[in-house]
Design an enzyme around this catalytic site. Structure first.
Site, PDB file in Angstrom:
ATOM      1  N   GLY A  96      44.883  31.773  34.089  1.00  0.00           N
ATOM      2  CA  GLY A  96      45.369  32.928  33.338  1.00  0.00           C
ATOM      3  C   GLY A  96      44.949  34.247  33.949  1.00  0.00           C
ATOM      4  N   SER A  97      45.895  35.146  34.230  1.00  0.00           N
ATOM      5  CA  SER A  97      45.541  36.339  34.970  1.00  0.00           C
ATOM      6  C   SER A  97      46.734  37.277  35.076  1.00  0.00           C
ATOM      7  CB  SER A  97      45.051  35.941  36.363  1.00  0.00           C
ATOM      8  OG  SER A  97      45.869  34.913  36.886  1.00  0.00           O
ATOM      9  N   ARG A  98      46.682  38.201  36.064  1.00  0.00           N
ATOM     10  CA  ARG A  98      47.725  39.208  36.211  1.00  0.00           C
ATOM     11  C   ARG A  98      47.797  39.673  37.666  1.00  0.00           C
ATOM     12  NH1 ARG A  98      46.758  44.862  33.103  1.00  0.00           N
ATOM     13  NH2 ARG A  98      47.479  46.260  34.753  1.00  0.00           N
ATOM     14  N   ILE A 133      44.349  40.162  39.559  1.00  0.00           N
ATOM     15  CA  ILE A 133      43.368  40.538  38.531  1.00  0.00           C
ATOM     16  C   ILE A 133      43.005  39.316  37.698  1.00  0.00           C
ATOM     17  CG2 ILE A 133      42.900  42.043  36.564  1.00  0.00           C
ATOM     18  CD1 ILE A 133      45.097  43.900  37.639  1.00  0.00           C
ATOM     19  N   MET A 186      50.306  36.329  33.850  1.00  0.00           N
ATOM     20  CA  MET A 186      50.446  34.880  33.968  1.00  0.00           C
ATOM     21  C   MET A 186      49.642  34.197  32.868  1.00  0.00           C
ATOM     22  SD  MET A 186      50.026  34.413  38.089  1.00  0.00           S
ATOM     23  CE  MET A 186      48.636  35.537  38.181  1.00  0.00           C
TER      24      MET A 186
END
Length: 250
Positions: free
Chosen positions: A208-210, A178, A120
Protein backbone atom coordinates in the site's frame (compact mmCIF):
# COMPACT_ATOMS: atom_id res chain seq x y z
CA UNK A 1 4.97 -13.26 -25.23
CA UNK A 2 7.23 -10.63 -23.64
CA UNK A 3 8.67 -8.21 -26.16
CA UNK A 4 6.16 -9.02 -28.90
CA UNK A 5 4.87 -6.08 -30.96
CA UNK A 6 1.15 -5.47 -30.43
CA UNK A 7 -0.61 -2.55 -32.09
CA UNK A 8 -3.99 -1.16 -33.14
CA UNK A 9 -3.65 -2.39 -36.73
CA UNK A 10 -4.28 -6.02 -35.96
CA UNK A 11 -0.68 -7.13 -35.62
CA UNK A 12 0.25 -9.43 -32.76
CA UNK A 13 -1.69 -11.95 -30.72
CA UNK A 14 -2.74 -11.76 -27.08
CA UNK A 15 -4.27 -14.23 -24.65
CA UNK A 16 -4.97 -14.24 -20.92
CA UNK A 17 -2.36 -15.81 -18.68
CA UNK A 18 -1.65 -16.09 -14.99
CA UNK A 19 0.65 -13.26 -13.89
CA UNK A 20 4.05 -14.28 -12.60
CA UNK A 21 5.14 -13.63 -9.00
CA UNK A 22 8.04 -11.23 -8.64
CA UNK A 23 11.10 -12.85 -6.97
CA UNK A 24 11.00 -10.17 -4.25
CA UNK A 25 7.71 -11.64 -3.02
CA UNK A 26 8.28 -15.37 -3.37
CA UNK A 27 10.13 -15.66 -0.06
CA UNK A 28 7.30 -13.94 1.80
CA UNK A 29 4.70 -16.21 0.21
CA UNK A 30 6.69 -19.35 0.96
CA UNK A 31 7.18 -18.29 4.59
CA UNK A 32 3.43 -17.74 4.93
CA UNK A 33 2.73 -21.17 3.41
CA UNK A 34 5.23 -22.84 5.77
CA UNK A 35 3.60 -21.24 8.82
CA UNK A 36 0.17 -22.32 7.55
CA UNK A 37 1.30 -25.93 7.09
CA UNK A 38 2.84 -25.92 10.56
CA UNK A 39 -0.52 -25.07 12.12
CA UNK A 40 -2.43 -27.46 9.83
CA UNK A 41 -0.15 -30.51 10.05
CA UNK A 42 2.01 -30.20 13.15
CA UNK A 43 -0.58 -28.69 15.50
CA UNK A 44 -3.80 -29.68 13.71
CA UNK A 45 -5.19 -26.20 14.33
CA UNK A 46 -7.41 -25.82 11.28
CA UNK A 47 -9.13 -22.74 12.70
CA UNK A 48 -5.77 -20.96 12.42
CA UNK A 49 -4.13 -22.87 9.57
CA UNK A 50 -6.76 -22.33 6.87
CA UNK A 51 -7.04 -18.54 7.39
CA UNK A 52 -3.25 -18.38 7.24
CA UNK A 53 -3.31 -20.36 4.01
CA UNK A 54 -5.72 -17.81 2.53
CA UNK A 55 -3.39 -15.09 3.73
CA UNK A 56 -0.54 -16.85 1.92
CA UNK A 57 -2.46 -16.64 -1.34
CA UNK A 58 -2.99 -12.94 -0.67
CA UNK A 59 0.75 -12.45 -0.21
CA UNK A 60 1.49 -14.12 -3.55
CA UNK A 61 -1.23 -12.02 -5.21
CA UNK A 62 0.25 -8.81 -3.80
CA UNK A 63 3.57 -9.49 -5.54
CA UNK A 64 2.03 -10.46 -8.91
CA UNK A 65 3.89 -9.06 -11.88
CA UNK A 66 1.73 -9.10 -15.02
CA UNK A 67 3.01 -8.28 -18.51
CA UNK A 68 1.98 -4.88 -19.86
CA UNK A 69 1.75 -3.48 -23.42
CA UNK A 70 3.62 -0.15 -23.29
CA UNK A 71 2.65 2.62 -25.77
CA UNK A 72 5.80 3.65 -27.64
CA UNK A 73 4.81 7.16 -28.78
CA UNK A 74 7.65 9.64 -28.17
CA UNK A 75 5.22 12.11 -26.59
CA UNK A 76 3.43 9.68 -24.26
CA UNK A 77 4.10 9.81 -20.51
CA UNK A 78 2.99 6.49 -19.01
CA UNK A 79 1.54 5.77 -15.58
CA UNK A 80 4.21 4.37 -13.22
CA UNK A 81 1.69 2.64 -10.95
CA UNK A 82 -1.60 0.76 -10.85
CA UNK A 83 -4.07 2.63 -8.71
CA UNK A 84 -6.43 5.56 -8.26
CA UNK A 85 -5.67 9.14 -9.31
CA UNK A 86 -6.37 10.94 -6.03
CA UNK A 87 -4.72 14.34 -6.61
CA UNK A 88 -3.81 16.64 -9.49
CA UNK A 89 -2.15 19.84 -8.31
CA UNK A 90 0.22 22.64 -9.33
CA UNK A 91 3.30 22.41 -7.10
CA UNK A 92 7.05 22.87 -7.24
CA UNK A 93 9.01 19.61 -7.56
CA UNK A 94 10.74 18.33 -4.41
CA UNK A 95 14.05 20.04 -3.59
CA UNK A 96 15.83 16.71 -4.01
CA UNK A 97 14.86 16.78 -7.70
CA UNK A 98 15.85 20.45 -8.12
CA UNK A 99 19.13 21.13 -6.31
CA UNK A 100 22.62 20.56 -7.69
CA UNK A 101 23.59 17.12 -6.40
CA UNK A 102 27.18 17.33 -7.59
CA UNK A 103 26.69 14.80 -10.38
CA UNK A 104 27.08 17.36 -13.14
CA UNK A 105 23.51 16.79 -14.35
CA UNK A 106 21.07 19.60 -13.53
CA UNK A 107 17.78 18.80 -11.83
CA UNK A 108 14.27 20.06 -12.51
CA UNK A 109 13.59 23.83 -12.69
CA UNK A 110 12.30 25.52 -9.52
CA UNK A 111 8.92 26.38 -11.00
CA UNK A 112 5.39 25.03 -10.50
CA UNK A 113 4.44 21.98 -12.56
CA UNK A 114 1.52 19.58 -12.53
CA UNK A 115 1.79 16.73 -10.03
CA UNK A 116 -0.34 13.61 -10.52
CA UNK A 117 -0.71 11.40 -7.44
CA UNK A 118 -1.64 7.73 -7.85
CA UNK A 119 -2.71 5.83 -4.72
CA UNK A 120 -2.14 2.07 -4.59
CA UNK A 121 -4.24 -0.05 -2.26
CA UNK A 122 -3.09 -3.46 -1.02
CA UNK A 123 -5.15 -5.00 -3.83
CA UNK A 124 -3.24 -3.25 -6.64
CA UNK A 125 -0.14 -4.48 -8.46
CA UNK A 126 2.80 -2.85 -6.68
CA UNK A 127 5.49 -3.14 -9.33
CA UNK A 128 6.32 0.42 -10.46
CA UNK A 129 7.45 1.32 -13.99
CA UNK A 130 9.20 4.32 -15.49
CA UNK A 131 6.93 6.88 -17.24
CA UNK A 132 9.54 7.66 -19.93
CA UNK A 133 12.67 6.03 -21.30
CA UNK A 134 16.11 7.49 -20.78
CA UNK A 135 18.98 7.61 -18.31
CA UNK A 136 18.44 7.48 -14.56
CA UNK A 137 20.09 10.66 -13.24
CA UNK A 138 19.02 10.49 -9.59
CA UNK A 139 17.70 7.98 -7.07
CA UNK A 140 17.29 9.73 -3.73
CA UNK A 141 15.96 7.79 -0.72
CA UNK A 142 14.59 9.79 2.25
CA UNK A 143 13.53 8.18 5.56
CA UNK A 144 10.28 9.45 7.02
CA UNK A 145 6.94 8.70 8.59
CA UNK A 146 4.28 6.18 7.57
CA UNK A 147 1.07 8.24 7.58
CA UNK A 148 -1.71 7.51 5.12
CA UNK A 149 -0.35 7.92 1.58
CA UNK A 150 -3.50 9.67 0.31
CA UNK A 151 -2.78 12.72 2.50
CA UNK A 152 -1.20 15.68 0.68
CA UNK A 153 1.54 16.08 3.30
CA UNK A 154 2.69 12.49 2.72
CA UNK A 155 4.71 13.89 -0.22
CA UNK A 156 6.93 15.76 2.24
CA UNK A 157 6.80 13.74 5.46
CA UNK A 158 6.57 10.03 4.56
CA UNK A 159 9.40 7.67 3.68
CA UNK A 160 9.98 8.21 -0.03
CA UNK A 161 12.31 7.78 -2.97
CA UNK A 162 12.76 10.34 -5.75
CA UNK A 163 13.79 9.26 -9.25
CA UNK A 164 14.85 11.57 -12.08
CA UNK A 165 14.94 10.32 -15.69
CA UNK A 166 16.46 12.23 -18.61
CA UNK A 167 15.68 11.39 -22.24
CA UNK A 168 18.24 11.62 -25.03
CA UNK A 169 16.63 14.90 -26.17
CA UNK A 170 17.18 16.46 -22.73
CA UNK A 171 13.60 16.19 -21.45
CA UNK A 172 13.60 15.43 -17.72
CA UNK A 173 10.83 13.87 -15.67
CA UNK A 174 10.77 13.24 -11.93
CA UNK A 175 8.57 10.93 -9.92
CA UNK A 176 8.42 9.84 -6.30
CA UNK A 177 7.62 6.51 -4.65
CA UNK A 178 5.97 7.18 -1.27
CA UNK A 179 5.50 4.62 1.49
CA UNK A 180 2.07 4.58 3.10
CA UNK A 181 0.34 3.62 6.33
CA UNK A 182 1.02 -0.09 5.83
CA UNK A 183 4.03 0.07 3.51
CA UNK A 184 7.36 -0.42 5.24
CA UNK A 185 9.92 -0.65 2.46
CA UNK A 186 10.64 0.84 -0.95
CA UNK A 187 12.65 -1.58 -3.09
CA UNK A 188 14.57 -0.01 -6.02
CA UNK A 189 15.53 -1.95 -9.15
CA UNK A 190 17.62 0.86 -10.71
CA UNK A 191 20.51 3.17 -9.81
CA UNK A 192 21.95 6.42 -11.26
CA UNK A 193 23.49 5.85 -14.67
CA UNK A 194 21.16 3.02 -15.66
CA UNK A 195 19.45 3.31 -19.04
CA UNK A 196 15.78 2.34 -18.90
CA UNK A 197 13.11 1.78 -21.52
CA UNK A 198 9.68 3.37 -21.21
CA UNK A 199 7.50 1.16 -19.02
CA UNK A 200 10.46 -0.80 -17.59
CA UNK A 201 10.11 -2.08 -14.02
CA UNK A 202 12.03 0.25 -11.70
CA UNK A 203 10.95 -0.83 -8.21
CA UNK A 204 8.14 -1.72 -5.85
CA UNK A 205 6.64 -0.54 -2.58
CA UNK A 206 5.44 -3.18 -0.14
CA UNK A 207 1.83 -3.18 1.03
CA UNK A 208 0.00 0.00 0.00
CA UNK A 209 1.51 3.30 -1.08
CA UNK A 210 1.54 6.15 -3.61
CA UNK A 211 3.50 7.47 -6.59
CA UNK A 212 3.72 11.16 -7.55
CA UNK A 213 4.60 12.15 -11.13
CA UNK A 214 5.84 15.68 -11.95
CA UNK A 215 4.87 16.49 -15.54
CA UNK A 216 7.20 18.63 -17.70
CA UNK A 217 6.34 22.33 -18.00
CA UNK A 218 3.68 23.07 -20.60
CA UNK A 219 2.07 19.63 -20.26
CA UNK A 220 -1.44 18.99 -18.93
CA UNK A 221 -2.72 15.63 -17.65
CA UNK A 222 -4.84 13.35 -19.80
CA UNK A 223 -6.28 11.56 -16.77
CA UNK A 224 -8.91 12.63 -14.26
CA UNK A 225 -9.22 12.56 -10.49
CA UNK A 226 -10.99 9.31 -9.61
CA UNK A 227 -9.69 7.49 -12.71
CA UNK A 228 -7.83 4.20 -12.33
CA UNK A 229 -4.45 3.80 -14.01
CA UNK A 230 -2.54 0.75 -15.22
CA UNK A 231 1.24 0.89 -14.81
CA UNK A 232 3.05 0.78 -18.12
CA UNK A 233 -0.14 1.25 -20.16
CA UNK A 234 -2.24 4.27 -19.15
CA UNK A 235 -1.14 7.50 -20.85
CA UNK A 236 -0.94 10.19 -18.14
CA UNK A 237 -0.05 13.03 -20.52
CA UNK A 238 1.36 13.94 -23.94
CA UNK A 239 4.51 16.06 -23.75
CA UNK A 240 3.77 19.70 -24.66
CA UNK A 241 0.02 19.20 -25.03
CA UNK A 242 -2.25 21.56 -23.12
CA UNK A 243 -5.97 21.57 -22.51
CA UNK A 244 -7.87 20.36 -19.47
CA UNK A 245 -10.39 17.54 -19.76
CA UNK A 246 -13.47 16.80 -17.68
CA UNK A 247 -15.26 13.59 -16.78
CA UNK A 248 -18.49 12.40 -15.21
CA UNK A 249 -18.55 9.68 -12.55
CA UNK A 250 -21.32 7.19 -13.37
Amino acid sequence: MAGEILDNKGRGDASWQWPSIHPEGRKFGLIAVAVSLFFLIALDWEIVGWPLMLLSLGVFAFFRDPERVVPQSDTAIIAPADGLVTQIAEVEPPLELQIDDGSGYPGLPAAPVTRISIFMSVFDVHINRTPIGGTVRRVVYIPGQFMSADLDKASEENERQHILIERTDGLKLGFTQIAGLVARRIVPFVKPGDIVAKGQRIGLIRFGSRVDVYLPAGTDPRVLIGQRTVAGETVLAEVGQRGLIEGIAQ
